[in-house]
Design an enzyme around this catalytic site. Structure first.
Site, short mmCIF file in Angstrom:
data_model
loop_
_atom_site.label_atom_id
_atom_site.label_comp_id
_atom_site.label_asym_id
_atom_site.label_seq_id
_atom_site.Cartn_x
_atom_site.Cartn_y
_atom_site.Cartn_z
N HIS A 75 -2.59 -0.94 -3.38
CA HIS A 75 -3.66 0.01 -3.11
C HIS A 75 -3.36 1.32 -3.83
CE1 HIS A 75 -4.42 -2.17 0.97
NE2 HIS A 75 -4.90 -2.85 -0.05
N MET A 122 -0.05 1.25 5.13
CA MET A 122 -0.79 1.68 6.31
C MET A 122 -1.99 0.77 6.52
SD MET A 122 -1.90 5.56 7.17
CE MET A 122 -0.18 6.00 7.20
N ASP A 131 -4.49 -4.45 6.05
CA ASP A 131 -4.90 -5.31 4.95
C ASP A 131 -3.79 -6.30 4.62
OD1 ASP A 131 -6.50 -6.33 2.87
OD2 ASP A 131 -5.48 -5.06 1.40
N SER A 156 0.86 -1.19 0.00
CA SER A 156 0.00 0.00 0.00
C SER A 156 0.89 1.23 0.00
CB SER A 156 -0.95 -0.04 1.19
OG SER A 156 -1.86 1.04 1.13
N THR A 157 0.85 2.06 1.04
CA THR A 157 1.65 3.28 1.08
C THR A 157 3.14 2.96 0.93
OG1 THR A 157 0.03 4.15 2.64
CG2 THR A 157 2.09 5.37 2.40
#
Length: 345
Positions: A191, A281, A284, A164-165
């Site tokens: 993401h 972050m 997930d 993600s991030t």
């Protein structure tokens, strides 16, 4: 701080920021040069960065900021179809944390959704601690010794990886260490806004030896290819070994969901599943990776020493879902080693 050369868009972004009580506008400037001059005085918690700027562009500005006064940066992408999108992705590689769509007029359809995404990203990224970019990541030798741990009990047949991030540059580094003839198919969840996924896959395809493309419904995954979950769809591997795309509701606010991918790979491949959870972050992927490990698969999490945001890997470690925790530069070589084992079998 807003960095945007268009007066209209700058005012629109200021209006968007003013609509969130968690955010206060520290400054709004029209060029990268002005942003660099103002940064030591304003010291913002987060920067909204346009890429297409007069003089110094947003990519070079990101590099300079991350080298001189590291600050969380959210890239505002003008278009997902023109050449500036590749520059936006390279800004992520230079240290920016996320990329979102540039807002359109208030009367335009979809404005409020884009505005809410911008507000949320600015607030979330303002909380991320960033470090000065020094080219290559420093890796502790003690951590690099960890690959000597017990290998997977079975030869892996499929690799599932999620982030993600901070994910795009991390994925580029990991996949860039794999050879073009890597003997496993790679299923990937990142993401990112739905509008960016095709451009992200194209950008990644130009950086790594493997062929990268958006996953298609009903495809049979092939070795040496990376299948990226498309925007706003879950990616799954069926028990028959076929890729499935699902519009099922988001899981923990995420679609695509890393947990749904990992869970499906665990069910389809069992002891021959290989899973990797990188920076991000939230949590997930943590539950799915844990299920993969319990099914006999081999799981790797990014170590805290290199993760931009340690949330997702940390959650997997807490749940007991990590077979091995490695700093980012060691993950690709480890996966290559596991692939060579498969090729030699």
């Amino acid at each position: 701080m807003i960095v945007e050369d268009s007066t209209v868009v700058r005012r629109l972004l200021a209006h968007i920021v003013s609509g969130d009580p968690r955010l206060v506008l520290a400054a709004a400037v029209a060029s990268a040069e002005e942003a660099l001059r103002e940064l030591p005085r304003v010291r913002p918690d987060v920067i909204s960065m346009d890429i297409r700027l007069p003089g110094m562009d947003g990519l070079e500005a990101t590099r300079r900021i991350m080298a001189e006064q590291p600050t969380p940066i959210v890239v505002i992408a003008d278009s997902v179809r023109d050449s500036t999108f590749g520059i936006s992705m390279n800004a992520l590689k230079a240290g920016a944390l996320s990329v979102v769509e540039k807002p359109v007029g208030i009367e335009t359809g979809g404005h409020e959704q884009i505005a809410e995404t911008i507000r949320t990203q600015l607030y979330i990224m303002s909380q991320v601690p960033v470090i000065r970019q020094r080219g290559t990541l420093a890796v502790r030798p003690r951590l690099l010794a960890e690959p000597a741990q017990r290998p997977p009990p079975q030869q892996p047949a499929v690799l599932a990886i999620a982030a993600s991030t901070g994910g795009p540059p991390a994925l580029a580094q990991v996949l860039g260490a794999l050879p073009a003839d890597y003997p496993l198919p790679v299923l990937l969840v990142q993401h990112m806004g739905a509008a960016f996924m095709e451009g992200f896959a194209s950008w990644l395809n130009g950086l790594v030896p493997l062929k990268v493309a958006l996953a298609q419904e009903g495809e049979v995954p092939q070795p040496g290819r990376v299948y990226v979950a498309p925007g706003d769809r879950h990616l799954l591997l069926s028990p028959q070994g076929v890729l499935r795309l699902s519009s099922e509701k988001p899981l923990a606010s995420q679609r695509p969901s890393a947990t749904i991918l990992f869970r499906s790979v665990a069910a389809a491949a069992g002891e021959r599943a290989l899973g990797v959870l990188l920076t991000g972050m939230g949590e997930d992927g943590a539950v799915g990776l844990t299920e993969m490990r319990r099914a006999g698969g081999y799981t790797i999490t990014e170590h805290e020493s290199t993760a931009v945001v340690y949330g997702m890997p940390a959650a997997a470690v807490r749940l007991g879902g990590s077979s091995l925790s490695l700093p980012l530069p060691a993950i690709g070589p480890r996966l290559a080693q596991l692939g060579r084992r498969e090729a030699q079998a």
